[in-house]
Design an enzyme around this catalytic site. Structure first.
Site, PDB file in Angstrom:
ATOM      1  N   ASP A  82       0.845  -1.190   0.000  1.00  0.00           N
ATOM      2  CA  ASP A  82       0.000   0.000   0.000  1.00  0.00           C
ATOM      3  C   ASP A  82       0.888   1.251   0.000  1.00  0.00           C
ATOM      4  O   ASP A  82       1.855   1.334   0.767  1.00  0.00           O
ATOM      5  CB  ASP A  82      -0.868  -0.045   1.277  1.00  0.00           C
ATOM      6  CG  ASP A  82      -1.966   1.002   1.281  1.00  0.00           C
ATOM      7  OD1 ASP A  82      -2.326   1.507   0.203  1.00  0.00           O
ATOM      8  OD2 ASP A  82      -2.471   1.302   2.393  1.00  0.00           O
ATOM      9  N   GLY A 210      -8.999   5.612   2.616  1.00  0.00           N
ATOM     10  CA  GLY A 210      -9.647   6.375   3.678  1.00  0.00           C
ATOM     11  C   GLY A 210     -11.030   5.825   3.990  1.00  0.00           C
ATOM     12  O   GLY A 210     -12.002   6.575   4.115  1.00  0.00           O
ATOM     13  N   GLY A 211     -11.126   4.484   4.115  1.00  0.00           N
ATOM     14  CA  GLY A 211     -12.427   3.847   4.354  1.00  0.00           C
ATOM     15  C   GLY A 211     -13.018   4.161   5.723  1.00  0.00           C
ATOM     16  O   GLY A 211     -14.242   4.183   5.885  1.00  0.00           O
TER      17      GLY A 211
HETATM   18  P1  13P Z   1      -8.235   4.798   6.832  1.00  0.00           P
HETATM   19  O1  13P Z   1      -7.084   4.734   7.792  1.00  0.00           O
HETATM   20  O2  13P Z   1      -8.921   6.132   6.822  1.00  0.00           O
HETATM   21  O3  13P Z   1      -9.182   3.660   7.031  1.00  0.00           O
HETATM   22  O4  13P Z   1      -7.595   4.646   5.373  1.00  0.00           O
HETATM   23  C1  13P Z   1      -6.789   3.540   5.090  1.00  0.00           C
HETATM   24  C2  13P Z   1      -6.130   3.696   3.758  1.00  0.00           C
HETATM   25  O5  13P Z   1      -6.619   4.361   2.871  1.00  0.00           O
HETATM   26  C3  13P Z   1      -4.862   2.976   3.538  1.00  0.00           C
HETATM   27  O6  13P Z   1      -4.327   3.188   2.278  1.00  0.00           O
END
Ligand code: 13P
Length: 400
Positions: A82, A210-211
């Site tokens: 990621d 950014g879930g």
């Molecule tokens: P959150 O930390 O807001 O869940 O986002 C995770 C993310 O987008 C990792 O790439």
């Protein structure tokens, strides 16, 4: 074994109206909690390792555990880098076992983002590994309050997205439509229309970063708009931190294991909640039947040398282990000497490739060509070279 091709996984999700969770993990408790939920729910899952977290654990040490968890599992799993910073990060991740990589050059200008992403795509595709690119800018930092990193959202536009995907060849696109990494006050406002237009124009699986903090209804609308992968971390980190605080209150003066007890359960519960909302529950059997398993290749060379000493052979092997293991898609370079001196072939190379695609890209790689032509072949006229796709006990799960 249920380590599968991530491209197959996400195209299935995209076509069938659900999303696979990509959960960033920072410890074994996270890994176990995420996998327990996936297996309980018969759901596909992506084990995600964010480069920004590499200060919290040793990437090289955690990867064997991540891969073992994936390979022994009955549900389809992919392992993803990621927010990889550059080409070197992507090569390292692939060689350590990631079978999906993200390159994040979204903070760069569009031409520079395209140039950097294209380089990663060329390399990764030559290893059989799919790539996620990001266009537009999703501000914030995973695990932190969004207000502490108040960058401006740069929304992805349909036109840029079309050009970016065409010119880079990315398999999946992370879009910026209003989400923010980390903890937000209130509900973010999402540009659903923009998402739907991008989906209509590209027809490839879209990714949301950014879930954390989105409502169930927002998630459902995102998935209807073409989102097939949802990145999720902060809520898991918060659940783990709350568990530690509760443990500390319940057992003042408790030991380290008293404090960490139950982390995997709270993570597992939150992951299960997400999987239910995102519609991936129960999808494992149909997906397994359609996904290509992620099966490595062993490139075996047995050989004899002429005209050089044993000391020269040792030096050649050491040089080969060094230069060949840096080639993209190479997991391991091992060298050997026959136990029986009288063996028909005295020496061997055992080179592990992440995927059959590496057979060709390795053969043509300049570092391999230089080593093979100038160092190895001149002294090893007598040799046999064969590529084997290998299966072991971990592959023996019932796939149906
Ligand atoms: P959150 O930390 O807001 O869940 O986002 C995770 C993310 O987008 C990792 O790439």
């Amino acid at each position: 074994m249920a380590l599968v091709n991530m491209r197959d996984m996400l195209y299935h999700a995209h076509r069938n109206g659900y999303a696979v969770g990509a959960f960033d993990l920072v410890s074994l408790e996270f890994l176990e909690g995420i996998m327990a939920a996936a297996e309980r729910c018969s759901s596909p899952v992506i084990l995600s390792l964010a480069e920004s977290h590499f200060g919290y654990f040793d990437f090289e040490l955690i990867m064997p555990a991540v891969e073992a968890a994936a390979r022994r599992s009955p549900v389809p799993v992919a392992i993803h880098l990621d927010h990889g910073a550059d080409l070197a990060s992507a090569i390292r991740a692939i060689n350590l076992g990631c079978n999906g990589v993200m390159v994040d050059a979204s903070h760069e200008t569009l031409p520079e983002n395209i140039r950097r992403t294209r380089k990663v795509v060329d390399m990764a595709h030559a290893c059989g590994v799919p790539v996620e690119g990001e266009l537009g800018y999703v501000p914030g930092v995973e695990g932190e309050d969004a207000e502490r990193h108040p960058g401006e959202i740069v929304y992805t536009t349909v036109e840029d997205a079309r050009g970016y995907v065409e010119q880079t060849g990315v398999d999946f696109l992370a879009v910026s439509i209003g989400t923010v990494h980390g903890r937000m006050k209130g509900e973010p406002r999402l540009d659903q229309q923009r998402l739907e237009q991008i989906n209509e124009a590209l027809k490839i699986p879209l990714v949301i970063h950014g879930g954390t903090g989105l409502s169930d209804d927002q998630f459902k609308r995102l998935i209807a708009g073409g989102v097939a992968k949802i990145n999720y971390y902060t809520a898991l980190a918060d659940a783990a931190a709350t568990q530690v605080r509760n443990n500390a209150r319940a057992k003042p003066g408790g030991s380290c294991t008293d404090l960490t007890e139950g982390i995997r359960n709270v993570i597992s519960a939150e992951v299960e909640r997400c999987m239910r909302v995102w519609g991936s529950v129960g999808r494992a059997p149909e997906l397994l039947a359609r996904c290509t398993p992620w099966t490595p290749v062993e490139h075996l060379i047995i050989y004899n040398t002429q005209g050089i000493t044993e000391h020269d052979v040792d030096a050649m092997m050491a040089e080969g282990r060094r230069v060949l293991s840096a080639i993209p898609g190479v997991r391991k370079v091992a060298t050997g000497k026959a136990v029986e001196e009288a063996a028909q072939f005295r020496y061997c190379w055992l080179v592990s490739f992440v995927h059959p695609a590496v057979i060709d890209s390795y053969r043509e790689h300049p570092a391999h060509v230089a080593f093979a032509d100038s160092v190895f072949r001149p002294v090893a006229g007598e040799r046999i070279s064969i590529d084997y796709q290998v299966t072991d006990k971990e592959h023996d799960i019932d796939r149906h």
